[in-house]
Design an enzyme around this catalytic site. Structure first.
Site, PDB file in Angstrom:
ATOM      1  N   ILE A  25      38.523  41.551  37.908  1.00 48.77           N
ATOM      2  CA  ILE A  25      39.732  40.000  38.335  1.00 48.77           C
ATOM      3  C   ILE A  25      41.189  40.608  38.737  1.00 48.77           C
ATOM      4  O   ILE A  25      41.383  40.237  40.072  1.00 48.77           O
ATOM      5  CB  ILE A  25      40.007  40.043  36.829  1.00 48.77           C
ATOM      6  CG1 ILE A  25      38.584  39.032  36.879  1.00 48.77           C
ATOM      7  CG2 ILE A  25      40.520  38.604  36.913  1.00 48.77           C
ATOM      8  CD1 ILE A  25      38.422  39.258  34.942  1.00 48.77           C
ATOM      9  N   ASN A  97      47.242  40.654  33.372  1.00 51.94           N
ATOM     10  CA  ASN A  97      45.838  41.353  33.237  1.00 51.94           C
ATOM     11  C   ASN A  97      45.675  43.049  32.852  1.00 51.94           C
ATOM     12  O   ASN A  97      44.241  41.830  32.653  1.00 51.94           O
ATOM     13  CB  ASN A  97      45.289  40.868  34.822  1.00 51.94           C
ATOM     14  CG  ASN A  97      44.262  40.887  34.496  1.00 51.94           C
ATOM     15  OD1 ASN A  97      43.124  40.505  34.811  1.00 51.94           O
ATOM     16  ND2 ASN A  97      43.824  41.870  35.498  1.00 51.94           N
ATOM     17  N   SER A 149      40.963  35.266  27.919  1.00 49.66           N
ATOM     18  CA  SER A 149      39.776  34.897  28.126  1.00 49.66           C
ATOM     19  C   SER A 149      39.508  34.186  27.390  1.00 49.66           C
ATOM     20  O   SER A 149      39.241  33.716  26.289  1.00 49.66           O
ATOM     21  CB  SER A 149      39.620  36.216  26.830  1.00 49.66           C
ATOM     22  OG  SER A 149      38.012  36.269  27.308  1.00 49.66           O
ATOM     23  N   TYR A 164      38.985  42.340  20.171  1.00 51.38           N
ATOM     24  CA  TYR A 164      38.717  41.899  21.503  1.00 51.38           C
ATOM     25  C   TYR A 164      39.242  39.909  20.951  1.00 51.38           C
ATOM     26  O   TYR A 164      40.099  39.552  21.861  1.00 51.38           O
ATOM     27  CB  TYR A 164      37.374  42.039  22.155  1.00 51.38           C
ATOM     28  CG  TYR A 164      38.114  41.379  23.800  1.00 51.38           C
ATOM     29  CD1 TYR A 164      38.181  42.270  24.327  1.00 51.38           C
ATOM     30  CD2 TYR A 164      37.027  40.060  24.060  1.00 51.38           C
ATOM     31  CE1 TYR A 164      38.782  41.856  25.972  1.00 51.38           C
ATOM     32  CE2 TYR A 164      37.615  39.787  25.109  1.00 51.38           C
ATOM     33  CZ  TYR A 164      38.119  40.503  26.237  1.00 51.38           C
ATOM     34  OH  TYR A 164      37.817  39.898  27.858  1.00 51.38           O
ATOM     35  N   LYS A 168      42.837  38.275  22.257  1.00 55.89           N
ATOM     36  CA  LYS A 168      43.154  36.807  23.431  1.00 55.89           C
ATOM     37  C   LYS A 168      43.048  36.057  22.425  1.00 55.89           C
ATOM     38  O   LYS A 168      43.968  34.994  23.768  1.00 55.89           O
ATOM     39  CB  LYS A 168      40.961  36.906  24.535  1.00 55.89           C
ATOM     40  CG  LYS A 168      40.636  38.624  24.805  1.00 55.89           C
ATOM     41  CD  LYS A 168      41.902  38.635  25.872  1.00 55.89           C
ATOM     42  CE  LYS A 168      41.341  39.779  27.162  1.00 55.89           C
ATOM     43  NZ  LYS A 168      42.661  39.720  27.963  1.00 55.89           N
ATOM     44  N   THR A 199      32.554  42.336  36.653  1.00 57.10           N
ATOM     45  CA  THR A 199      33.728  43.727  36.738  1.00 57.10           C
ATOM     46  C   THR A 199      33.129  44.645  36.183  1.00 57.10           C
ATOM     47  O   THR A 199      32.122  44.668  35.526  1.00 57.10           O
ATOM     48  CB  THR A 199      34.549  42.965  35.984  1.00 57.10           C
ATOM     49  OG1 THR A 199      34.862  43.044  35.171  1.00 57.10           O
ATOM     50  CG2 THR A 199      35.612  42.214  36.677  1.00 57.10           C
TER      51      THR A 199
HETATM   52  P1  NAD Z   1      38.213  45.823  34.347  1.00 61.35           P
HETATM   53  O1  NAD Z   1      38.101  47.293  33.649  1.00 61.35           O
HETATM   54  O2  NAD Z   1      37.752  45.746  35.865  1.00 61.35           O
HETATM   55  O3  NAD Z   1      39.610  46.850  35.200  1.00 61.35           O
HETATM   56  C1  NAD Z   1      40.750  46.330  34.213  1.00 61.35           C
HETATM   57  C2  NAD Z   1      42.223  47.102  34.448  1.00 61.35           C
HETATM   58  O4  NAD Z   1      43.089  47.421  33.821  1.00 61.35           O
HETATM   59  C3  NAD Z   1      41.114  48.587  35.819  1.00 61.35           C
HETATM   60  O5  NAD Z   1      41.863  48.931  36.940  1.00 61.35           O
HETATM   61  C4  NAD Z   1      41.732  50.207  34.481  1.00 61.35           C
HETATM   62  O6  NAD Z   1      42.709  50.959  34.529  1.00 61.35           O
HETATM   63  C5  NAD Z   1      43.777  49.183  34.347  1.00 61.35           C
HETATM   64  N1  NAD Z   1      44.618  50.105  33.300  1.00 61.35           N
HETATM   65  C6  NAD Z   1      43.580  49.952  31.720  1.00 61.35           C
HETATM   66  N2  NAD Z   1      44.452  50.354  30.681  1.00 61.35           N
HETATM   67  C7  NAD Z   1      45.089  50.305  31.460  1.00 61.35           C
HETATM   68  C8  NAD Z   1      46.802  50.323  31.385  1.00 61.35           C
HETATM   69  N3  NAD Z   1      46.564  50.872  30.388  1.00 61.35           N
HETATM   70  N4  NAD Z   1      47.894  50.080  31.682  1.00 61.35           N
HETATM   71  C9  NAD Z   1      47.730  50.229  33.149  1.00 61.35           C
HETATM   72  N5  NAD Z   1      46.324  49.461  33.411  1.00 61.35           N
HETATM   73  C10 NAD Z   1      45.791  49.497  33.180  1.00 61.35           C
HETATM   74  O7  NAD Z   1      38.595  44.913  34.191  1.00 61.35           O
HETATM   75  P2  NAD Z   1      38.165  43.190  34.339  1.00 61.35           P
HETATM   76  O8  NAD Z   1      36.812  43.242  33.784  1.00 61.35           O
HETATM   77  O9  NAD Z   1      39.042  42.844  35.837  1.00 61.35           O
HETATM   78  O10 NAD Z   1      38.980  42.158  33.070  1.00 61.35           O
HETATM   79  C11 NAD Z   1      40.871  42.118  33.733  1.00 61.35           C
HETATM   80  C12 NAD Z   1      41.102  41.295  32.630  1.00 61.35           C
HETATM   81  O11 NAD Z   1      40.142  40.380  32.359  1.00 61.35           O
HETATM   82  C13 NAD Z   1      40.724  41.995  31.067  1.00 61.35           C
HETATM   83  O12 NAD Z   1      42.460  41.145  30.209  1.00 61.35           O
HETATM   84  C14 NAD Z   1      39.346  41.712  30.488  1.00 61.35           C
HETATM   85  O13 NAD Z   1      39.951  41.173  28.917  1.00 61.35           O
HETATM   86  C15 NAD Z   1      39.689  39.949  30.843  1.00 61.35           C
HETATM   87  N6  NAD Z   1      38.364  39.393  30.504  1.00 61.35           N
HETATM   88  C16 NAD Z   1      37.662  39.892  31.259  1.00 61.35           C
HETATM   89  C17 NAD Z   1      36.434  39.349  31.270  1.00 61.35           C
HETATM   90  C18 NAD Z   1      35.274  39.538  31.948  1.00 61.35           C
HETATM   91  O14 NAD Z   1      34.119  39.571  31.755  1.00 61.35           O
HETATM   92  N7  NAD Z   1      35.028  40.595  33.160  1.00 61.35           N
HETATM   93  C19 NAD Z   1      36.328  37.913  31.110  1.00 61.35           C
HETATM   94  C20 NAD Z   1      37.493  37.376  30.771  1.00 61.35           C
HETATM   95  C21 NAD Z   1      38.351  38.329  29.866  1.00 61.35           C
END
Ligand code: NAD
Length: 262
Positions: A25, A97, A149, A164, A168, A199
């Site tokens: 994302i 994010n 989320s 989680y 959120k 993702t």
């Molecule tokens: P992802 O795992 O693809 O990306 C997360 C990124 O955050 C990675 O590039 C990782 O290296 C980075 N990261 C992790 N720990 C870190 C830290 N301590 N400092 C800096 N960067 C760090 O995940 P995603 O699915 O793209 O999720 C992004 C956000 O969206 C998250 O907050 C997640 O909770 C939220 N979200 C995701 C979904 C889903 O279905 N994918 C749904 C709702 C919310």
């Protein structure tokens, strides 16, 4: 209002940062901000991933830099925000994010896993927000957008993910609270709540036998019948980052294909 409406969505001349911009994302958010005209700092604990996003942005002619930062570390976040300001001259848009998700039984999970989840998903959002807001206070204008989320609104089923969900829900109320506190400073604070989105985070969960069994149930519970693509979230982000949303603060935009309406 003399600017035509679509011009009010333009981010031309604005500077931005996106945490977790190296994948999923966050990467889609970097593209959205850059395509709308902003300079983009791609912030990630994984520098190689951040540099990968920067290469994609630069290929589109977008000004971008990669910064390695652990968003759970206060000094690292201060250094990162200073670097953004030194490079771009200002910070107008902060997208908090970076996050993680794990499934674990509340009765059995290690307390350390609870702390780790809360530290990244909630504490770091507070840390980044306030360090960004200090930079936005002098110019008297800023946009902070947090990734919440649908799990902050509902307790999804059937997976167990108490840490989680709680983290959120915390992001949603943190967002509203900061919005009230910082409105007099000209800083707007809003969030976006994605539903299930394709993702790495979700792919990893779906690789497990438990995850494989859940996918058909999730899809049947989603009125639109599919998971979100990261592109589905970009419009909400550009709206919240732009002048078009200047009277919107403390709001959450749910982008979940209707999951939460049932
Ligand atoms: P992802 O795992 O693809 O990306 C997360 C990124 O955050 C990675 O590039 C990782 O290296 C980075 N990261 C992790 N720990 C870190 C830290 N301590 N400092 C800096 N960067 C760090 O995940 P995603 O699915 O793209 O999720 C992004 C956000 O969206 C998250 O907050 C997640 O909770 C939220 N979200 C995701 C979904 C889903 O279905 N994918 C749904 C709702 C919310």
């Amino acid at each position: 209002m003399d600017k035509p409406v679509l011009e009010r969505f333009s981010l031309e001349g604005k500077s931005s940062l996106v945490t977790g911009g190296g994948s999923g994302i966050g990467k889609a958010y970097c593209h959205a901000l850059g395509e709308a005209g902003a300079s983009v700092a791609v912030v990630d604990i994984n520098l190689e991933a951040a540099e990968g996003t920067v290469a994609e942005l630069e290929a589109k002619g977008i000004t971008a830099i990669a910064i390695r930062c652990d968003v759970t570390d206060e000094q690292d976040v201060e250094r990162m925000v200073n670097q953004v300001i030194e490079t771009f001259g200002s910070l107008t848009i902060g997208v908090n994010n970076a996050g993680m998700g794990i499934w674990s039984d509340a009765l059995e999970m290690e307390f350390g896993m609870w702390r780790k989840t809360l530290s990244l998903n909630l504490d770091a959002v507070f840390l980044c927000s306030r360090i960004e807001a200090r930079a936005m206070k002098k110019p008297g204008y800023g946009k902070i957008i947090n990734t919440a989320s649908m799990s902050g609104h509902i307790s999804n089923t059937p997976q167990k993910q108490v840490a989680y969900n709680a983290s959120k829900a915390g992001v949603l109320h943190l967002t509203r609270s900061l919005a009230a506190e910082w409105a007099p400073l000209g800083i707007r604070v809003n969030s976006i709540s994605p539903g299930y989105t394709k993702t790495d985070l979700v792919d990893k969960l779906l690789e497990t036998p438990e995850g494989k069994a859940m996918e058909p149930l999730w899809l049947s519970m989603t009125p639109m019948g599919r998971m979100a693509l990261t592109e589905d979230l970009q419009g909400a982000l550009v709206y919240l980052a732009s002048e078009a949303s200047d009277f919107t603060t403390g709001a959450d935009i749910v982008v979940d294909g209707g999951y939460c309406v049932w």
